[in-house]
Scaffold this motif. Structure first.
Motif, PDB file in Angstrom:
ATOM      1  N   PHE A 218       0.825  -1.207   0.000  1.00 60.97           N
ATOM      2  CA  PHE A 218       0.000   0.000   0.000  1.00 60.97           C
ATOM      3  C   PHE A 218       0.857   1.254   0.000  1.00 60.97           C
ATOM      4  O   PHE A 218       0.607   2.189  -0.766  1.00 60.97           O
ATOM      5  CB  PHE A 218      -0.928   0.008   1.218  1.00 60.97           C
ATOM      6  N   TYR A 219       1.877   1.294   0.861  1.00 61.17           N
ATOM      7  CA  TYR A 219       2.704   2.495   0.944  1.00 61.17           C
ATOM      8  C   TYR A 219       3.491   2.724  -0.344  1.00 61.17           C
ATOM      9  O   TYR A 219       3.743   3.872  -0.722  1.00 61.17           O
ATOM     10  CB  TYR A 219       3.648   2.399   2.139  1.00 61.17           C
ATOM     11  N   PHE A 220       3.891   1.656  -1.005  1.00 59.71           N
ATOM     12  CA  PHE A 220       4.587   1.818  -2.283  1.00 59.71           C
ATOM     13  C   PHE A 220       3.658   2.445  -3.321  1.00 59.71           C
ATOM     14  O   PHE A 220       4.054   3.376  -4.038  1.00 59.71           O
ATOM     15  CB  PHE A 220       5.110   0.474  -2.777  1.00 59.71           C
ATOM     16  N   MET A 221       2.440   1.963  -3.407  1.00 55.02           N
ATOM     17  CA  MET A 221       1.490   2.520  -4.375  1.00 55.02           C
ATOM     18  C   MET A 221       1.152   3.972  -4.045  1.00 55.02           C
ATOM     19  O   MET A 221       1.055   4.817  -4.937  1.00 55.02           O
ATOM     20  CB  MET A 221       0.217   1.678  -4.401  1.00 55.02           C
ATOM     21  N   LEU A 222       0.984   4.277  -2.765  1.00 53.52           N
ATOM     22  CA  LEU A 222       0.701   5.652  -2.369  1.00 53.52           C
ATOM     23  C   LEU A 222       1.880   6.554  -2.706  1.00 53.52           C
ATOM     24  O   LEU A 222       1.700   7.697  -3.145  1.00 53.52           O
ATOM     25  CB  LEU A 222       0.396   5.719  -0.874  1.00 53.52           C
ATOM     26  N   ALA A 223       3.105   6.058  -2.533  1.00 55.22           N
ATOM     27  CA  ALA A 223       4.293   6.839  -2.857  1.00 55.22           C
ATOM     28  C   ALA A 223       4.349   7.163  -4.343  1.00 55.22           C
ATOM     29  O   ALA A 223       4.732   8.263  -4.737  1.00 55.22           O
ATOM     30  CB  ALA A 223       5.555   6.087  -2.430  1.00 55.22           C
ATOM     31  N   VAL A 224       3.965   6.211  -5.190  1.00 57.38           N
ATOM     32  CA  VAL A 224       3.937   6.459  -6.633  1.00 57.38           C
ATOM     33  C   VAL A 224       2.962   7.582  -6.965  1.00 57.38           C
ATOM     34  O   VAL A 224       3.274   8.498  -7.744  1.00 57.38           O
ATOM     35  CB  VAL A 224       3.566   5.172  -7.393  1.00 57.38           C
ATOM     36  N   LEU A 225       1.767   7.547  -6.375  1.00 55.83           N
ATOM     37  CA  LEU A 225       0.761   8.567  -6.650  1.00 55.83           C
ATOM     38  C   LEU A 225       1.203   9.933  -6.132  1.00 55.83           C
ATOM     39  O   LEU A 225       0.947  10.962  -6.768  1.00 55.83           O
ATOM     40  CB  LEU A 225      -0.570   8.168  -6.005  1.00 55.83           C
ATOM     41  N   GLU A 226       1.872   9.966  -4.991  1.00 57.08           N
ATOM     42  CA  GLU A 226       2.337  11.227  -4.421  1.00 57.08           C
ATOM     43  C   GLU A 226       3.456  11.832  -5.260  1.00 57.08           C
ATOM     44  O   GLU A 226       3.400  12.997  -5.669  1.00 57.08           O
ATOM     45  CB  GLU A 226       2.840  11.010  -2.993  1.00 57.08           C
ATOM     46  N   ASP A 227       4.493  11.037  -5.512  1.00 63.49           N
ATOM     47  CA  ASP A 227       5.697  11.571  -6.153  1.00 63.49           C
ATOM     48  C   ASP A 227       5.493  11.879  -7.625  1.00 63.49           C
ATOM     49  O   ASP A 227       6.272  12.637  -8.202  1.00 63.49           O
ATOM     50  CB  ASP A 227       6.861  10.585  -5.990  1.00 63.49           C
ATOM     51  N   SER A 228       4.479  11.304  -8.236  1.00 62.33           N
ATOM     52  CA  SER A 228       4.225  11.584  -9.647  1.00 62.33           C
ATOM     53  C   SER A 228       3.521  12.916  -9.858  1.00 62.33           C
ATOM     54  O   SER A 228       3.491  13.446 -10.972  1.00 62.33           O
ATOM     55  CB  SER A 228       3.369  10.460 -10.251  1.00 62.33           C
ATOM     56  N   GLY A 229       2.923  13.471  -8.807  1.00 71.38           N
ATOM     57  CA  GLY A 229       2.153  14.705  -8.946  1.00 71.38           C
ATOM     58  C   GLY A 229       0.696  14.463  -9.263  1.00 71.38           C
ATOM     59  O   GLY A 229      -0.040  15.410  -9.578  1.00 71.38           O
ATOM     60  N   TYR A 230       0.243  13.212  -9.155  1.00 69.57           N
ATOM     61  CA  TYR A 230      -1.155  12.907  -9.496  1.00 69.57           C
ATOM     62  C   TYR A 230      -2.131  13.359  -8.410  1.00 69.57           C
ATOM     63  O   TYR A 230      -3.228  13.822  -8.712  1.00 69.57           O
ATOM     64  CB  TYR A 230      -1.300  11.402  -9.737  1.00 69.57           C
ATOM     65  N   LEU A 231      -1.740  13.250  -7.139  1.00 64.80           N
ATOM     66  CA  LEU A 231      -2.678  13.534  -6.061  1.00 64.80           C
ATOM     67  C   LEU A 231      -3.220  14.965  -6.067  1.00 64.80           C
ATOM     68  O   LEU A 231      -4.409  15.171  -5.848  1.00 64.80           O
ATOM     69  CB  LEU A 231      -2.040  13.213  -4.712  1.00 64.80           C
ATOM     70  N   PRO A 232      -2.401  16.023  -6.277  1.00 65.40           N
ATOM     71  CA  PRO A 232      -2.995  17.364  -6.308  1.00 65.40           C
ATOM     72  C   PRO A 232      -3.974  17.540  -7.469  1.00 65.40           C
ATOM     73  O   PRO A 232      -4.928  18.314  -7.357  1.00 65.40           O
ATOM     74  CB  PRO A 232      -1.780  18.294  -6.443  1.00 65.40           C
ATOM     75  N   ARG A 233      -3.748  16.845  -8.567  1.00 59.99           N
ATOM     76  CA  ARG A 233      -4.704  16.909  -9.684  1.00 59.99           C
ATOM     77  C   ARG A 233      -5.992  16.180  -9.330  1.00 59.99           C
ATOM     78  O   ARG A 233      -7.083  16.598  -9.729  1.00 59.99           O
ATOM     79  CB  ARG A 233      -4.061  16.344 -10.942  1.00 59.99           C
TER      80      ARG A 233
END
Length: 597
Positions: free
Chosen positions: A324-339
């Motif tokens: 779970f934390y790996f997948m969340l890290a991908v979404l965070e570091d890619s810039g997807y979450l603010p979008r």
């Protein structure tokens, strides 16, 4: 120069935390997501101490991030202002604010690699003359220029001679305090007992914004090449593009976590632990204490400290949490979450929140305790209250969600879909009801959109490793103590008595065997422990669904409960805690009667 307090300061998403890790060799939370850093992080830097602060846009106390950062800045011996070289004119507003405050400053122009990719150049010598402070060009991602910054830090920054002459120095006050008063800071106004001339803050901001825009002339674009990630970023915020992407992301998360980790990996690890490790532990313990004795059961019984630790904590929870934390890290570091926050802003407005609430709500899927503290970044008391209730009542933490996904993936898609619809429906229904009953309106969304970037494998690994380590450090002892306590209650006859006392209610209302009482007791210690108890309960698919829904809505764990009481106060916190019990039992009973199966 020994023992200096060096503070990293900058806008959100300029790479402060990654630079902190590069400078100090210590990991700091790194996310391409505004609002991630809420508290101060520090580490030694030679004889000095380096501090990482939340992202801010100016020296004020309008938000929790600004209050935390300003407190650190006021005690700083040296301020390292980290700016994004691709958005220099924007970030220069804070640079001029620091200079006007009379602080010793070094400017670190980050994203040199991004500048090269876009065909842009920065004249650091010209910027140094403009600001009259040292300026270093670097890339915190690749490490280029970091050693030069370290040398500049060892030499020390300087107080610029370019500070605005429009800031009068008040008698007995520092230049920073005088600046805060001039900009109508409420605490300084109260301290001095008088206000500045009306419009002084606006005049300062306009003048500083004009000077910041001039910094853009020191950045050149060599070929005006188009940036495809910008078009993709906008597409992700459209109803069609954003909706399709969200469906794809959720499907990938379910497939990766539910099928790949929970079904395949956990299944193999569980079989291996049951076949080899636990029998070996039982044999070893049997050599030390008589089999069947109290110490033996306490160590390797059904809920024994060692047996539960190996089977549940090691073979079951650890891979699920890491995934779970790996997948969340991908979404965070890619810039997807603010979008995603921008995309969901209109939806959240119906719940009394704005899109910024996606930050604590998404973090809640990692840890509700941490997410509850993160509600401080929300602008109003009303929004913080709504977000806390939604977190406590409807958001399962990562460990609990991981186990629930594992449970539901083994009983059929119809049960997983029903669970998701029930929790989502309650999330919407409760939020809507709170929005209509609590006085006030949601505040508008003001959120910076960082560029889309490929996450760094090193960053993903460090983030996942750090969060999993933090989880094990916090949850491991509690899990072992909790499991041992339940085993002790079983040996003392308390658990069988509770099972008998609550069995009619559990079986009559929830349709779950009375033996599941232990799962709810474990759930209060940590929510995921209760889900683990259901995992080993031998329930049929309908009972699994009922138990998963009830446990998700049931009381938060001890740590979350204490944080809720601290953040919301004893009265509000108690209402939230008792309300979760009532909601869980009500909905659980309805699912038991009308759920599929």
């Amino acid at each position: 120069m020994n023992g200096r307090r060096i503070v990293l300061v900058g806008n959100p998403n300029v790479g402060k935390s990654r630079l902190f890790a590069m400078l100090s060799g210590h990991y700091a939370e790194v996310s391409n997501f505004p609002g991630t850093t809420v508290e101060l992080i520090s580490a030694p830097l030679g004889p000095d101490r380096l501090w990482d602060t939340p992202g801010i846009y100016g020296l004020s106390r309008l938000t929790e991030e600004e209050r935390v950062a300003l407190d650190a800045i006021r005690q700083a011996d040296l301020v390292v202002n980290v700016v994004d070289g691709t958005h220099l004119a924007r970030d220069a507003f804070l640079t001029w604010h620091l200079i006007d405050a009379g602080l010793p400053v070094i400017v670190a122009v980050n994203f040199h690699d991004e500048l090269i990719r876009r065909g842009m150049t920065v004249d650091t010598a010209g910027l140094s003359r403009l600001w009259d402070v040292p300026v270093v060009l670097l890339s915190a991602r690749t490490g280029d220029g970091v050693e030069e910054l370290k040398r500049a830090i060892r030499k020390g920054g300087r107080v610029s001679s370019r500070a605005s002459q429009a800031v009068p120095i008040l008698p007995g006050r520092s230049r920073l305090e005088s600046l805060l008063w001039l900009e109508e800071d409420s605490e300084m106004v109260r301290a001095l007992g008088r206000s500045p001339a009306p419009g002084s803050r606006q005049a300062q901001y306009i003048e500083r914004r004009t000077r910041a825009d001039e910094a853009g002339q020191w950045v050149t674009n060599a070929d005006n090449r188009a940036d495809p990630t910008r078009r993709l970023g906008y597409w992700l915020m459209t109803p069609l593009g954003g909706g399709l992407t969200l469906v794809i992301v959720l499907a990938l998360v379910y497939w990766g976590l539910g099928v790949g980790v929970a079904d395949w990996l956990v299944g193999h690890l569980e079989n291996w632990a049951n076949a080899l490790v636990i029998p070996l532990l039982a044999t070893l313990v049997g050599w030390l204490v008589p089999p069947g004795s109290w110490p033996y059961r306490l160590l390797v019984g059904q809920y024994g400290i060692l047996s539960a630790g190996v089977l549940y904590l090691g073979a079951l929870l650890l891979p699920l949490i890491a995934g779970f934390y790996f997948m969340l890290a991908v979404l965070e570091d890619s810039g997807y979450l603010p979008r995603l926050a921008t995309l969901l802003d209109r939806f959240f407005l119906r719940l009394g929140l704005n899109g910024r609430a996606v930050i604590p709500l998404v973090l809640g899927f990692g840890c509700v305790t941490m997410a509850t503290m993160t509600t401080r970044i929300l602008t109003t008391e009303r929004e913080r209250r709504i977000a806390t209730i939604l977190l406590a009542w409807t958001i399962p933490c990562s460990a609990q969600m991981g186990v629930i996904v594992g449970l539901l993936s083994g009983v059929g898609w119809i049960y997983a879909l029903t669970y998701a619809l029930i929790i989502l429906g309650l999330f919407i229904g409760i939020g809507t009801a709170l929005d209509r009953t609590l006085p006030g309106q949601p505040s508008p969304l003001l959120l910076e959109l960082p560029p889309l970037r490929w996450p760094s494998w090193t960053g993903l690994w460090e983030k996942t490793r750090w969060k999993v380590g933090a989880f094990l450090k916090e949850a491991g002892p509690l899990f072992l103590i909790g499991s041992g306590s339940v085993e002790l209650l079983d040996m003392l006859g308390v658990l069988p008595w509770l099972n008998r006392a609550l069995a009619p209610f559990m079986e009559g209302w929830l349709g779950i065997p009375g033996s599941a009482t232990a799962a709810f007791l474990l759930g209060f210690i940590r929510r995921d422990f209760g889900a683990v108890g259901l995992y080993a309960g031998g329930l049929d698919p309908h009972q699994v669904l009922t138990g998963a829904v009830t446990l998700t809505l049931f009381v938060p764990c001890i740590a979350s409960t204490l944080v809720i009481l601290k953040e919301r106060g004893l009265r509000q916190g108690s209402v939230i805690w008792l309300g979760s019990i009532a909601l869980a039992l009500l909905v659980g009973g309805l699912v038991a009667r009308w759920g599929p199966g």
